[in-house]
Enzyme design. Structure first.
Site, PDB file in Angstrom:
ATOM      1  N   GLN A  75       0.839  -1.212   0.000  1.00  0.00           N
ATOM      2  CA  GLN A  75       0.000   0.000   0.000  1.00  0.00           C
ATOM      3  C   GLN A  75       0.876   1.265   0.000  1.00  0.00           C
ATOM      4  OE1 GLN A  75      -3.125   0.675  -0.490  1.00  0.00           O
ATOM      5  NE2 GLN A  75      -3.786  -1.452  -0.667  1.00  0.00           N
ATOM      6  N   SER A  76       1.932   1.264  -0.780  1.00  0.00           N
ATOM      7  CA  SER A  76       2.823   2.431  -0.822  1.00  0.00           C
ATOM      8  C   SER A  76       2.172   3.610  -1.536  1.00  0.00           C
ATOM      9  CB  SER A  76       4.109   2.050  -1.559  1.00  0.00           C
ATOM     10  OG  SER A  76       4.866   3.210  -1.855  1.00  0.00           O
ATOM     11  N   ASN A  77       2.102   4.737  -0.827  1.00  0.00           N
ATOM     12  CA  ASN A  77       1.655   5.985  -1.464  1.00  0.00           C
ATOM     13  C   ASN A  77       2.722   6.492  -2.428  1.00  0.00           C
ATOM     14  OD1 ASN A  77      -0.804   6.380   0.191  1.00  0.00           O
ATOM     15  ND2 ASN A  77       0.672   6.570   1.859  1.00  0.00           N
TER      16      ASN A  77
END
Ligand code: PLP
Length: 334
Positions: A75-77
């Site tokens: 879930q890397s922004n």
């Protein structure tokens, strides 16, 4: 400091808004809480990585790169914002996603940021948790170059001395904005993870002689390691932009009491903070970074460690897309 010396692409209209959170301030009975809206940096729903990417993609373009490689958690922004900017400049993007959070949750693995990565045409490869992901990304870069691609590797979070320039610039912007508004800032608070945001802010504020202390709220590492990472990057960045006299070690302060069990694992304080900002201000925080940072601010205010008479600015670093990877957490809390 003269940032025009560094290659840069313009990605969003600056300055981002700076405004008071009246309802939250009233709810907590002071201090005055203001918010710097770096969740409003436009690209791919915004966030702090866009500022770093102005300089990183600027350098990549200057080097003739056509293929961006980077890495992050599932879930890397950062990966989402990088994938979007690569698309804007007609570059390919390969992202290595680490299974850093142990979960089989369908939303975590398929919705939120990772869904958007795919919409931006990003090539995704997965890696197990706990390995040296920056080394993996470098390896991927070597592989692509051997295959004739002009690859440019961006480390996790965009956190090197080039990316940190984005937050040197943000510090300059914030000081100018506050001066124009007649706003005296006693303290700036940000989430701190891969360290580029925190380090850039410290360098920018020291370079401006602003005497505004920065408090980083950690989301992953214990305090000594987090401060060490931020300080090392701040020193490299200060050297790169030419801040004379360097950075005092005492300018780097992190509080890592709000991590909970680990990176990306929800805490009660985070859920409370996300709900409070939603209900009181109509503002979306995220479960991994800004929610834990705001949980820290709320707790430090309740304990009196942030004084009632202070004026505090919270840097909103974005990340609300991540909420869709954590639907179960918030359904339970509703
Ligand atoms: C990456 C990120 C941070 C942390 O910034 P670093 O420069 O990695 O320390 C904070 N908030 C959000 C929403 C992020 O995506």
């Amino acid at each position: 400091m003269h940032l025009a010396r560094f290659p840069r692409v313009k990605l969003f209209p600056a300055p981002t808004p700076l405004h008071r959170l009246d309802n939250l301030t009233r709810e907590l009975g002071g201090p005055e809480i203001w918010i710097k809206r770096d969740d409003c940096t436009v690209v791919a729903t915004g966030g702090n990585k866009v500022r770093k990417l102005e300089f990183l993609i600027g350098e990549a373009k200057a080097q003739g790169a056509t293929h961006i490689v980077t890495q992050g958690a599932v879930q890397s922004n950062h990966v989402r914002q990088t994938a979007a900017v690569a698309a804007m400049f007609g570059m390919k993007c390969t992202a290595l996603l680490e299974h850093r959070v142990e979960t089989n949750d369908r939303d975590y693995l398929g919705s939120g940021n990772v869904l958007l990565d795919k919409l931006f045409g990003c090539e995704i490869e997965y890696r197990p948790g706990g390995i040296d992901m920056n080394a993996e990304a470098e390896k991927k870069g070597v592989e692509l170059r051997a295959a004739g691609q002009q690859a440019y590797v961006i480390p996790g979070g965009g956190s090197n001395k080039v990316g940190a320039l984005g937050y040197v610039s943000c510090a300059q912007e914030l000081v100018r904005q506050a001066d124009e508004m007649g706003l005296r800032i006693d303290r700036l608070v940000t989430a701190t993870g891969s360290a580029g945001t925190h380090a850039g802010l410290v360098v920018g504020l020291v370079g401006e002689n602003a005497a505004i202390p920065v408090l980083g709220i950690g989301v992953r590492l214990p305090r000594d390691r987090q401060e060490e990472n931020v300080f090392r990057l701040a020193e490299a960045t200060a050297d790169y932009v030419g801040v004379r006299g360097g950075i005092p070690r005492s300018a780097v302060v992190a509080n890592c009491d709000y991590v909970g069990t680990g990176y990306g694992i929800p805490t009660e304080g985070m859920v409370e903070a996300v709900r409070m900002l939603g209900r009181l201000e109509g503002i979306l925080l995220d479960p991994v970074y800004s929610g834990k940072a705001m949980a820290g601010i709320i707790d430090l205010i309740r304990k009196g460690e942030i004084g009632k008479g202070e004026t505090v600015v919270f840097l909103h670093t974005g990340g609300a897309v991540g909420l869709f990877g954590y639907t179960g957490t918030f359904e339970q809390a509703a």
